[in-house]
Design a protein around this motif. Structure first.
Motif, PDB file in Angstrom:
ATOM      1  N   ALA A   1      16.886   4.469   3.539  1.00 31.62           N
ATOM      2  CA  ALA A   1      16.123   4.991   4.420  1.00 31.62           C
ATOM      3  C   ALA A   1      16.433   6.499   4.438  1.00 31.62           C
ATOM      4  CB  ALA A   1      16.059   4.257   5.767  1.00 31.62           C
ATOM      5  N   ALA A   2      17.962   6.588   4.579  1.00 32.47           N
ATOM      6  CA  ALA A   2      18.421   8.034   4.639  1.00 32.47           C
ATOM      7  C   ALA A   2      18.189   8.820   3.599  1.00 32.47           C
ATOM      8  CB  ALA A   2      20.058   8.057   4.782  1.00 32.47           C
ATOM      9  N   VAL A   3      18.252   8.360   2.241  1.00 29.16           N
ATOM     10  CA  VAL A   3      17.561   9.120   1.469  1.00 29.16           C
ATOM     11  C   VAL A   3      16.374   9.599   1.280  1.00 29.16           C
ATOM     12  CG1 VAL A   3      17.365   9.307  -1.153  1.00 29.16           C
ATOM     13  CG2 VAL A   3      19.551   8.012  -0.369  1.00 29.16           C
ATOM     14  N   ALA A   4      15.457   8.710   1.500  1.00 27.01           N
ATOM     15  CA  ALA A   4      13.934   8.898   1.843  1.00 27.01           C
ATOM     16  C   ALA A   4      13.937  10.090   2.985  1.00 27.01           C
ATOM     17  CB  ALA A   4      13.223   7.812   2.218  1.00 27.01           C
TER      18      ALA A   4
ATOM     19  N   ALA B   1      17.349   3.764  -4.451  1.00 18.81           N
ATOM     20  CA  ALA B   1      17.307   5.060  -4.262  1.00 18.81           C
ATOM     21  C   ALA B   1      16.172   5.753  -5.052  1.00 18.81           C
ATOM     22  CB  ALA B   1      18.603   5.854  -4.578  1.00 18.81           C
ATOM     23  N   VAL B   2      15.967   5.355  -6.392  1.00 22.45           N
ATOM     24  CA  VAL B   2      14.673   5.933  -7.214  1.00 22.45           C
ATOM     25  C   VAL B   2      13.397   5.693  -6.400  1.00 22.45           C
ATOM     26  CG1 VAL B   2      13.638   5.853  -9.127  1.00 22.45           C
ATOM     27  CG2 VAL B   2      16.249   6.080  -9.059  1.00 22.45           C
ATOM     28  N   LEU B   3      13.305   4.377  -5.879  1.00 19.24           N
ATOM     29  CA  LEU B   3      12.115   4.124  -5.559  1.00 19.24           C
ATOM     30  C   LEU B   3      11.842   4.908  -4.033  1.00 19.24           C
ATOM     31  CD1 LEU B   3       9.698   2.033  -4.899  1.00 19.24           C
ATOM     32  CD2 LEU B   3      11.232   0.582  -3.705  1.00 19.24           C
ATOM     33  N   VAL B   4      12.616   5.145  -3.174  1.00 20.54           N
ATOM     34  CA  VAL B   4      12.482   5.803  -2.027  1.00 20.54           C
ATOM     35  C   VAL B   4      11.997   7.252  -2.085  1.00 20.54           C
ATOM     36  CG1 VAL B   4      13.384   4.195  -0.785  1.00 20.54           C
ATOM     37  CG2 VAL B   4      14.607   6.026  -1.210  1.00 20.54           C
TER      38      VAL B   4
END
Length: 209
Positions: A158-161, A68-71
């Motif tokens: 993907a949803a977070v991004a 999550a942090v990465l995206v």
């Protein structure tokens, strides 16, 4: 750089970052300590020490958190690429996030398997003289092994991004999303005669007698 090359850079870059994220997870994820014992009926049983079983959840949550942090960082960075802002780049960001999740899961699972090995209860060295054997089990990359749990783990980043990218888009007041070069709206056609600067408007003359 063309739009196609930009999309490839985003997808490949996120996949590589996901692999690195999986390596970091394999180093940080806590293992699970347990014991294999031989009962009086000569049956082998496996149990976990204390609350060590909670580490299965902790390890999976740690991987999802790292992704999550990465995206989030990736979505902000891709948004700064003003020349390619738009739905195509958002699709590339989502595809790259899924690739990053898959790479992180694959690399992380392979590294912890290499580090801690695989426990086969049938081959653990327990006997009537030594009925207890302590083992260390590799952490898990998924919360469970059902198809839904696996799919949610891969699709959640993907949803977070997508949410981060959409929030950046809706916060932009310009129709071109602040892209570069800027697209100025065309002036509306009013049908009025354009006069020179500082020239007074021409009033309609009275009809001839």
């Amino acid at each position: 750089m063309s739009r196609t090359h930009a999309v490839l850079w985003v997808v490949v870059g996120l996949a590589a970052a996901g692999a690195l994220c999986g390596a970091v997870w394999a180093w940080l994820a806590p293992p699970i300590h347990g014991v294999v014992a031989l009962t009086r009926s000569n049956e082998r049983v496996k149990a976990y020490l204390g609350n060590e079983a909670d580490h299965f959840f902790t390890a999976a949550a740690l991987l999802v958190g790292l992704l999550a942090v990465l995206v989030v960082v990736a979505a902000v960075a891709v948004w700064q690429w003003r020349r390619h802002r738009g739905p195509v780049m958002m699709a590339a960001l989502c595809l790259g996030s899924v690739a990053a999740s898959a790479a992180a899961v694959g690399v992380g699972a392979a590294l912890v398997r290499w580090r801690y090995g695989h426990i086969d209860v049938a081959t653990v060295p327990v006997s009537e003289q030594n009925r207890v054997h302590y083992v260390t089990e590799a952490p898990a990359v998924f919360f469970g092994h059902t198809p839904l749990q696996v799919a949610l783990t891969l699709l959640f980043p993907a949803a977070v991004a997508a949410i981060v990218y959409v929030l950046a888009a809706v916060s932009t007041s310009r129709d071109d999303l602040g892209g570069w070069p800027p697209v100025e709206p065309a002036a509306p056609v009013t049908g009025r005669t354009v006069t020179e600067v500082d020239a007074p408007p021409v009033a309609p003359s009275s009809p001839s007698p």
